[in-house]
Write a protein that holds these residues in place. Structure first.
Motif, PDB file in Angstrom:
ATOM      1  N   HIS A 189     -46.689   3.995   8.131  1.00  0.00           N
ATOM      2  CA  HIS A 189     -45.215   4.022   8.630  1.00  0.00           C
ATOM      3  C   HIS A 189     -44.931   5.475   9.192  1.00  0.00           C
ATOM      4  O   HIS A 189     -44.202   5.454   9.965  1.00  0.00           O
ATOM      5  N   ALA A 210     -43.544   6.201  12.538  1.00  0.00           N
ATOM      6  CA  ALA A 210     -42.329   6.941  12.971  1.00  0.00           C
ATOM      7  C   ALA A 210     -42.439   7.969  13.862  1.00  0.00           C
ATOM      8  O   ALA A 210     -41.672   8.267  14.875  1.00  0.00           O
ATOM      9  N   GLN A 232     -42.198   7.457  17.417  1.00  0.00           N
ATOM     10  CA  GLN A 232     -40.551   7.246  18.070  1.00  0.00           C
ATOM     11  C   GLN A 232     -39.903   8.618  17.802  1.00  0.00           C
ATOM     12  O   GLN A 232     -38.616   8.353  17.940  1.00  0.00           O
ATOM     13  N   LEU A 273     -39.464   9.919  14.916  1.00  0.00           N
ATOM     14  CA  LEU A 273     -38.853   9.751  13.627  1.00  0.00           C
ATOM     15  C   LEU A 273     -39.506  10.192  12.399  1.00  0.00           C
ATOM     16  O   LEU A 273     -40.682  10.588  12.624  1.00  0.00           O
ATOM     17  N   GLU A 322     -37.454   5.695   9.812  1.00  0.00           N
ATOM     18  CA  GLU A 322     -38.153   4.549  10.130  1.00  0.00           C
ATOM     19  C   GLU A 322     -37.707   3.274   9.193  1.00  0.00           C
ATOM     20  O   GLU A 322     -37.523   2.143   9.618  1.00  0.00           O
ATOM     21  N   ASP A 345     -35.628  -0.220   9.298  1.00  0.00           N
ATOM     22  CA  ASP A 345     -36.262  -1.517   8.794  1.00  0.00           C
ATOM     23  C   ASP A 345     -35.199  -2.234   8.021  1.00  0.00           C
ATOM     24  O   ASP A 345     -34.994  -3.614   8.355  1.00  0.00           O
ATOM     25  N   PHE A 380     -40.220  -0.790  18.918  1.00  0.00           N
ATOM     26  CA  PHE A 380     -41.234  -0.671  17.562  1.00  0.00           C
ATOM     27  C   PHE A 380     -42.524  -1.782  17.448  1.00  0.00           C
ATOM     28  O   PHE A 380     -43.504  -1.784  16.905  1.00  0.00           O
TER      29      PHE A 380
END
Length: 160
Positions: free
Chosen positions: A34, A38, A41, A43, A48, A52, A113
């Motif tokens: 994750h 992230a 992007q 992040l 992230e 979600d 995503f």
């Protein structure tokens, strides 16, 4: 204690040890996965995973996000500010309480995503073929219980 009970206790202790080791390994690679998604992007992992929550639960108030993430209200404000500045969320008026604000996803932005999860979703589906439906139901029950317990633990840590 007879030898059968001792063997059962030893077997359970060993199974629990292996379960804890497997859980730690899974947790580590999940965080790394994750974090990598992230980073693609722009992040961090908390941002992230907040996206979600919003994707799975729909628009939420800052108070709802604080409860889910275990973050302090001031931290949630900063989190939402960053996500809004990056174009992932927007603040909208609550439909029934004009004093409150909801945080909602920008669906077009969040669609970016999907590409990061397509291969992983295929891998998961493929891996599940190795298990019976009954085994999958046991895994679901275990993960549900552990998720609830870990969320409570996160809240305890954030309030300490």
């Amino acid at each position: 204690m007879d030898s059968e009970d001792r063997e059962t206790d030893d077997s359970r202790a060993e199974a629990l040890r292996r379960l804890m080791a497997a859980g730690r390994a899974n947790s580590a690679v999940t965080v790394m996965f994750h974090s990598a998604v992230a980073a693609k992007q722009g992040l961090n992992a908390t941002e992230e995973k907040t996206l979600d929550y919003l994707e799975r639960r729909g628009p939420l108030t800052a108070k709802d996000l604080a409860g889910l993430t275990g973050l302090a209200p001031a931290s949630v404000t900063g989190l939402v500010d960053r996500l809004e500045a990056k174009g992932f969320v927007r603040r909208v008026k609550h439909p029934t309480d004009k004093r409150r604000v909801l945080v909602e996803l920008d669906q077009d932005k969040i669609a970016e995503f999907a590409v990061f999860f397509e291969d992983w979703a295929r891998d998961v589906a493929d891996a599940c073929e190795e298990f019976s439906t009954r085994e999958l139901e046991t895994v679901i029950r275990f993960l549900t219980v552990m998720t609830e317990r870990q969320q409570r633990a996160a809240v305890r840590l954030s309030q300490a």
